[in-house]
Write an enzyme that holds these catalytic residues in place. Structure first.
Site, PDB file in Angstrom:
ATOM      1  N   SER A  66       5.900  -1.868  -2.141  1.00 32.99           N
ATOM      2  CA  SER A  66       5.848  -2.953  -3.409  1.00 32.99           C
ATOM      3  C   SER A  66       4.603  -2.473  -4.313  1.00 32.99           C
ATOM      4  O   SER A  66       3.743  -3.145  -4.613  1.00 32.99           O
ATOM      5  CB  SER A  66       5.443  -4.337  -2.784  1.00 32.99           C
ATOM      6  N   LYS A  74       0.741   0.149   6.723  1.00 31.36           N
ATOM      7  CA  LYS A  74       1.656  -1.310   6.692  1.00 31.36           C
ATOM      8  C   LYS A  74       2.073  -1.781   8.022  1.00 31.36           C
ATOM      9  O   LYS A  74       1.886  -2.708   8.538  1.00 31.36           O
ATOM     10  CB  LYS A  74       2.314  -1.189   5.340  1.00 31.36           C
ATOM     11  N   SER A  75       3.075  -0.786   8.316  1.00 33.80           N
ATOM     12  CA  SER A  75       3.955  -1.293   9.237  1.00 33.80           C
ATOM     13  C   SER A  75       3.041  -1.196  10.680  1.00 33.80           C
ATOM     14  O   SER A  75       3.174  -1.984  11.648  1.00 33.80           O
ATOM     15  CB  SER A  75       4.816   0.132   9.757  1.00 33.80           C
ATOM     16  N   GLY A  98       2.483   5.717   4.399  1.00 31.00           N
ATOM     17  CA  GLY A  98       1.472   6.197   5.296  1.00 31.00           C
ATOM     18  C   GLY A  98      -0.002   5.243   5.299  1.00 31.00           C
ATOM     19  O   GLY A  98      -1.023   5.858   6.290  1.00 31.00           O
ATOM     20  N   SER A  99      -0.367   4.083   4.797  1.00 30.92           N
ATOM     21  CA  SER A  99      -1.394   3.667   4.414  1.00 30.92           C
ATOM     22  C   SER A  99      -1.690   2.850   5.902  1.00 30.92           C
ATOM     23  O   SER A  99      -2.859   2.594   6.272  1.00 30.92           O
ATOM     24  CB  SER A  99      -1.465   2.877   3.305  1.00 30.92           C
ATOM     25  N   GLY A 116       0.829  -1.075   0.146  1.00 26.77           N
ATOM     26  CA  GLY A 116       0.102   0.022  -0.064  1.00 26.77           C
ATOM     27  C   GLY A 116       0.980   1.303  -0.038  1.00 26.77           C
ATOM     28  O   GLY A 116       2.127   1.198   0.202  1.00 26.77           O
ATOM     29  N   LEU A 117       0.240   2.537  -0.238  1.00 22.41           N
ATOM     30  CA  LEU A 117       0.854   3.555  -0.146  1.00 22.41           C
ATOM     31  C   LEU A 117       1.647   4.001   1.169  1.00 22.41           C
ATOM     32  O   LEU A 117       1.262   3.265   2.094  1.00 22.41           O
ATOM     33  CB  LEU A 117       0.019   4.877  -0.494  1.00 22.41           C
TER      34      LEU A 117
END
Ligand SMILES: Nc1ncnc2c1ncn2[C@@H]1O[C@H](COP(=O)(O)OS(=O)(=O)O)[C@@H](OP(=O)(O)O)[C@H]1O
Ligand SMILES: Nc1ncnc2c1ncn2[C@@H]1O[C@H](COP(=O)(O)OP(=O)(O)O)[C@@H](O)[C@H]1O
Length: 202
Positions: free
Chosen positions: A111, A43-44, A40-41, A37-38
């Site tokens: 990715s 993910k982390s 800031g979406s 994903g972008l």
């Protein structure tokens, strides 16, 4: 130069202890939870929250995070399409090793290219690759801007920034979609854990 110049002189060694042995010992199967994903979406944030839940359940899991991996293993790579491809290829290979070790590996990389994600997917068995699309509209990502990178990208200080001056190719058939601009972190974590239970991975 051929891509694998030494291939003729390298031989594969099968491990005596198998993935199945390790899964049996751990009491669960292994897989890759591939968050994409972008910037800031979330993910982390989500990968780490799921990892924490798995840890509390005494399961074997590990997070590979874009920023961290780029400090070490992939410190030689930038953000051109070629470098991103190599970044994802290496992460795919590392993920495969973790899966072979019986670990649930959670990867948090932008990715952005479908072909690159497909390369990572094909390295493991079909049921072992779970693509998690962390869907968040660009405006919300820019509002969050947890690292101040969108501001820099808009000012022209970061070239080829995903979503601004470089593309993000949305997954076409991800195993999971988490709409992080509509769903709370807790609910999203629950959604992912439920998926793992339903697929009998944990
Ligand atoms: N040009 C450009 N485009 C996108 N992102 C950038 C860029 N430059 C630096 N960053 C920061 O690096 C993180 C993305 O690294 P990744 O390894 O996940 O990127 S990629 O998968 O190879 O596209 C990304 O981390 P996240 O915000 O966690 O996604 C950014 O913090
Ligand atoms: N529903 C949500 N899911 C995930 N992150 C969220 C959510 N709502 C707000 N956030 C915040 O958005 C930011 C996402 O940052 P991060 O996890 O670093 O994203 P990424 O790894 O995709 O760049 C964090 O500050 C997080 O607390």
């Amino acid at each position: 130069m051929s891509q694998k110049p030494f291939a003729d002189n390298i031989h594969w060694h099968d491990s005596v202890v198998t993935k199945q042995d390790r899964s049996q010992l751990n009491g669960h199967k292994s897989c890759v939870l591939w968050f994409t994903g972008l910037s800031g979406s979330g993910k982390s944030t989500l990968a780490n929250a799921v990892n924490q839940r798995l840890f509390e359940k005494k399961l074997s899991s590990y997070v590979l995070d874009g920023d961290n991996v780029r400090h070490g293993l992939n410190g030689d790579l930038g953000f051109s399409p070629e470098d991103r491809q190599e970044n994802i290829r290496r992460i795919g290979e590392v993920s495969k090793l973790f899966v072979d070790n019986g670990t649930i590996v959670l990867t948090a990389f932008v990715s952005p290219y479908r072909d690159d994600r497909m390369i990572a997917r094909k390295l493991v068995a079909k049921e072992e690759f779970i693509e998690v699309y962390v869907k968040c509209n660009l405006e919300e990502c820019e509002n969050r801007d947890p690292k101040g990178l969108y501001k820099k990208a808009r000012n022209g200080e970061i070239p080829e920034f995903t979503g601004i001056s470089a593309p993000y190719e949305e997954p076409e058939s991800p195993e999971l979609v988490i709409s992080s601009d509509e769903t709370s972190i807790d609910t999203s974590v629950e959604q992912i854990i439920t998926f793992l239970e339903k697929k009998q991975i944990i």
